[in-house]
Design an enzyme around this catalytic site. Structure first.
Site, PDB file in Angstrom:
ATOM      1  N   SER A  28       0.820  -1.213   0.000  1.00  0.00           N
ATOM      2  CA  SER A  28       0.000   0.000   0.000  1.00  0.00           C
ATOM      3  C   SER A  28       0.854   1.263   0.000  1.00  0.00           C
ATOM      4  O   SER A  28       2.023   1.254   0.374  1.00  0.00           O
ATOM      5  CB  SER A  28      -0.914   0.016   1.225  1.00  0.00           C
ATOM      6  OG  SER A  28      -1.620  -1.194   1.332  1.00  0.00           O
TER       7      SER A  28
HETATM    8  N1  SAH Z   1      -0.692  -5.000   4.006  1.00  0.00           N
HETATM    9  C1  SAH Z   1       0.091  -5.339   2.834  1.00  0.00           C
HETATM   10  C2  SAH Z   1      -0.581  -4.960   1.527  1.00  0.00           C
HETATM   11  C3  SAH Z   1      -1.711  -5.831   1.263  1.00  0.00           C
HETATM   12  S1  SAH Z   1      -2.353  -6.010  -0.367  1.00  0.00           S
HETATM   13  C4  SAH Z   1       1.481  -4.756   2.890  1.00  0.00           C
HETATM   14  O1  SAH Z   1       1.785  -4.033   3.853  1.00  0.00           O
HETATM   15  O2  SAH Z   1       2.269  -5.048   1.991  1.00  0.00           O
HETATM   16  C5  SAH Z   1      -3.711  -7.030   0.148  1.00  0.00           C
HETATM   17  C6  SAH Z   1      -3.348  -8.432   0.485  1.00  0.00           C
HETATM   18  O3  SAH Z   1      -4.526  -9.058   0.984  1.00  0.00           O
HETATM   19  C7  SAH Z   1      -2.901  -9.255  -0.722  1.00  0.00           C
HETATM   20  O4  SAH Z   1      -1.653  -9.817  -0.476  1.00  0.00           O
HETATM   21  C8  SAH Z   1      -3.996 -10.317  -0.843  1.00  0.00           C
HETATM   22  O5  SAH Z   1      -3.518 -11.573  -1.298  1.00  0.00           O
HETATM   23  C9  SAH Z   1      -4.505 -10.402   0.580  1.00  0.00           C
HETATM   24  N2  SAH Z   1      -5.851 -10.954   0.737  1.00  0.00           N
HETATM   25  C10 SAH Z   1      -6.956 -10.755  -0.051  1.00  0.00           C
HETATM   26  N3  SAH Z   1      -8.008 -11.438   0.427  1.00  0.00           N
HETATM   27  C11 SAH Z   1      -7.574 -12.106   1.546  1.00  0.00           C
HETATM   28  C12 SAH Z   1      -8.201 -12.980   2.482  1.00  0.00           C
HETATM   29  N4  SAH Z   1      -9.478 -13.357   2.377  1.00  0.00           N
HETATM   30  N5  SAH Z   1      -7.451 -13.462   3.502  1.00  0.00           N
HETATM   31  C13 SAH Z   1      -6.147 -13.120   3.632  1.00  0.00           C
HETATM   32  N6  SAH Z   1      -5.508 -12.305   2.773  1.00  0.00           N
HETATM   33  C14 SAH Z   1      -6.205 -11.782   1.751  1.00  0.00           C
END
Ligand code: SAH
Length: 217
Positions: free
Chosen positions: A64
């Site tokens: 992000s």
């Molecule tokens: N917080 C992260 C950025 C996240 S991007 C950072 O600091 O880099 C969002 C992430 O959520 C992605 O990696 C995606 O695979 C994950 N995601 C999406 N749906 C999800 C779910 N149901 N359970 C766990 N992870 C999920």
């Protein structure tokens, strides 16, 4: 000859930019200063690590934008005694920021590849109070519930019921809520005696929160 890139100026500008945009919580600013974002992005993007933008990571996901990380963390109001759950580990950057402010951080990711890489990265950098699991965060992480704080870093179309249930009394949950096609709104829920109290915050664009553990690696 290419000069090696000196990122100290970028990093100073990075913190000033966060302050200029209204981030004022000292603990948040300190954590943003202490966590080396260049170690959480792909090597090709290391020079852009302190620009205020989201960047691609493996599995088609993104790390992000720093302002949004700082903003959501500030709204989450994390204190040193808190146990925090993050849904959507991605690179592990948000988990690292939280680990500087909370007692313990649990983070769940649906891609095993991302979860394994984030775990190794956090271990190498010495963030020892973070536990990363592979799984579907829509089901919550009951093993360590309840949580004082919950942050979701992927866009939810509805409030995940399991997460609301795993939030401690008096707890706070911050998540991007809205259609997957975007934009979504950061929403803050506080769990009181009469249920969840809602506060609508800024507009954002996040990758979608999807059900199930990812089948591809
Ligand atoms: N917080 C992260 C950025 C996240 S991007 C950072 O600091 O880099 C969002 C992430 O959520 C992605 O990696 C995606 O695979 C994950 N995601 C999406 N749906 C999800 C779910 N149901 N359970 C766990 N992870 C999920």
């Amino acid at each position: 000859m290419n000069e090696p890139h000196d990122d100290s100026v970028d990093r100073m500008e990075f913190l000033l930019g966060l302050r200029r945009r209204g981030i004022s919580d000292q603990a948040v600013l300190r954590a943003m200063d202490e966590v080396p974002r260049e170690r959480f992005v792909q090597p090709d993007f290391a020079e852009d690590a302190y620009a205020d933008q989201a960047l691609p990571i493996a599995c088609g996901q993104t790390i992000s934008q720093p302002y949004v990380v700082a903003y959501m963390t500030e709204q989450l109001d994390v204190r040193p005694e808190h146990r925090v759950l993050e849904v959507g580990t991605g690179s592990g950057y948000q988990a690292a920021i939280l680990s500087r402010m909370a007692k313990e951080v649990f983070s769940v990711e649906r891609y095993r590849t991302l979860a394994d890489a984030a775990r190794a990265r956090l271990q190498a950098l010495g963030f020892t109070n973070v536990v990363i699991e592979t799984g579907d965060g829509l089901n919550g992480v009951p093993a360590h519930a309840p949580y004082d704080r919950i942050i979701v870093t992927a866009a939810a179309e509805n409030v995940p019921e399991a997460l609301a249930a795993e939030l401690a009394e008096g707890g706070v949950m911050v998540l991007p809520l809205g259609p997957h096609s975007g934009p979504q709104r950061i929403v803050k829920f506080t769990k009181g005696p009469n249920g969840l109290e809602r506060q609508n915050l800024i507009w954002v664009r996040f990758v979608p929160l999807l059900p199930g553990q990812a089948r591809e690696l």
